[in-house]
Design an enzyme around this catalytic site. Structure first.
Site, PDB file in Angstrom:
ATOM      1  CB  THR A 107       6.096   6.252  -6.429  1.00  0.00           C
ATOM      2  OG1 THR A 107       4.727   6.267  -6.034  1.00  0.00           O
ATOM      3  CG2 THR A 107       6.304   7.328  -7.474  1.00  0.00           C
ATOM      4  CB  SER A 114       3.780   1.080   0.133  1.00  0.00           C
ATOM      5  OG  SER A 114       3.241   2.340   0.317  1.00  0.00           O
ATOM      6  CB  THR A 120       6.470   7.273   0.138  1.00  0.00           C
ATOM      7  OG1 THR A 120       5.403   7.680  -0.701  1.00  0.00           O
ATOM      8  CG2 THR A 120       7.791   7.387  -0.590  1.00  0.00           C
ATOM      9  CG  ASP A 121       0.989   5.813  -0.054  1.00  0.00           C
ATOM     10  OD1 ASP A 121       1.534   6.919  -0.177  1.00  0.00           O
ATOM     11  OD2 ASP A 121       0.105   5.405  -0.837  1.00  0.00           O
TER      12      ASP A 121
HETATM   13  N1  ASP Z   1       1.240   5.224  -3.441  1.00  0.00           N
HETATM   14  C1  ASP Z   1       2.648   4.985  -3.586  1.00  0.00           C
HETATM   15  C2  ASP Z   1       3.044   3.813  -2.720  1.00  0.00           C
HETATM   16  O1  ASP Z   1       3.145   3.973  -1.535  1.00  0.00           O
HETATM   17  C3  ASP Z   1       3.381   6.203  -3.179  1.00  0.00           C
HETATM   18  C4  ASP Z   1       4.875   6.121  -3.255  1.00  0.00           C
HETATM   19  O2  ASP Z   1       5.499   5.108  -3.435  1.00  0.00           O
HETATM   20  O3  ASP Z   1       5.470   7.184  -3.095  1.00  0.00           O
HETATM   21  O4  ASP Z   1       3.283   2.741  -3.232  1.00  0.00           O
END
Ligand code: ASP
Length: 322
Positions: free
Chosen positions: A12, A55, A87-88
């Protein structure tokens, strides 16, 4: 000058929200590449887009590529690394690097919960904080760190706890090891060293199974028919399982498949305490390895590293429990 290497991997933090559909997806150019941020005076940034993926697309092979790039950067005399990441699965990449590389130069992962053009976007702020931490001398020898939302967490225990909140990263039981303030980087606690083990292979089938009330052995039995290299079970409470699961687990252990147990509880550690059928004591006697204090997704990576090192049973047990 301090040379800091920034490795962008996607997520993200590198995405934009579409003003019509509201959908969030990767931008053509990573918005962080053109970002204007305040970096400490003595810092020189070197930036590489090592890959650009959300991710959930991250595989252990990506983690391996990152690890190899970092080892090269250490040889090239970089004094710190910042990795931007979705973050995932950020906690998994952070844990993999922490386990395989060890306590050398500061390695800091960060990400964002809001994409670059969303109101209250946290990406640039977290990126700047991560650079500040990676260039601060106190961040050395602390293992891999995760910096988000003004907090510094250790890769070993941090986990994503909220789907959307910017304060999503938490360290159950222990809390963050430091904070980022307007003027300072403050460390308040330090982790004990654990065993590090490097690997250049990440092959193998190691699923995670979560225990629940009313669980039978059929899922584990089905898994036992495939060529498993290991199994991680998220057990109940202090480390107990419904008795119906035991015959299938016995089958796996007889086939020399390492079965590792963690608790599905958010806080605390799994221990062989209970003596009833399916209780922790029976599970330990059966040969299940209690892996204390890390969650199942991290235990899976640890077991993957251990099995790819072809550790003897005793070494594997010791490593998983360290
Ligand atoms: N779905 C996104 C990822 O992990 C969430 C994020 O980056 O916060 O790529």
């Amino acid at each position: 000058m301090k040379k800091i290497l920034v490795l962008h991997t996607g997520g993200t933090i590198a995405m934009k929200e579409d003003s019509i559909t509201g959908g969030v997806s990767p931008d053509v150019v990573n918005p962080l590449m053109a970002a204007e941020i305040a970096i400490p005076q003595e810092v020189e940034l070197f930036v590489e887009d090592i890959f650009n993926v959300p991710s959930p697309h991250i595989m252990p092979e990506h983690m391996l590529r990152l690890k190899n790039r970092i080892l090269k950067a250490i040889a090239q005399k970089f004094s710190g690394i910042v990795i931007t990441h979705g973050t995932d699965t950020l906690e998994e990449t952070a844990f993999f690097l922490d386990t395989t590389i060890g306590h050398l130069i500061p390695i800091v992962l960060t990400g964002a919960m809001r994409s670059s053009n969303e109101l209250g976007s946290d990406g640039l702020y977290n990126f700047e904080s991560a650079i500040r931490v990676a260039s601060c001398p106190e961040a050395r020898d602390k293992g891999v760190l995760v910096v988000m939302n003004d907090e510094i967490h250790s890769a070993r225990y941090v986990t994503k706890t909220h789907t959307t909140n910017v304060a999503t990263f938490r360290t159950p039981t222990l809390g963050p090891i430091g904070i980022v303030t307007k003027q300072r980087i403050l460390f308040m606690q330090e982790l004990l060293e654990t065993e590090h083990l490097d690997t250049n292979l990440v092959e193998g089938l190691i699923p995670i199974v979560k225990a629940y009330a009313g669980m039978h052995g059929d899922l584990i039995e089905t898994l036992a028919k495939s060529p498993l290299d290991g199994l991680v079970i998220e057990a109940l409470g202090a480390g107990n399982l419904p008795p119906d699961t035991l015959p299938a687990i016995r089958l796996l252990i007889e086939k020399n498949v390492p079965v590792v147990l963690v608790s599905r509880c958010f806080n605390g550690i799994a221990e062989p305490v209970y003596e009833y059928e399916g209780g922790g004591k029976e599970l330990q006697d059966l040969g299940i390895i209690f892996c204390n204090s890390i969650n199942s997704q991290k235990a899976r990576l640890k077991l993957l590293i251990a099995t790819n090192n072809q550790l003897s049973t005793d070494r594997l047990i010791h490593f998983m429990q360290s």
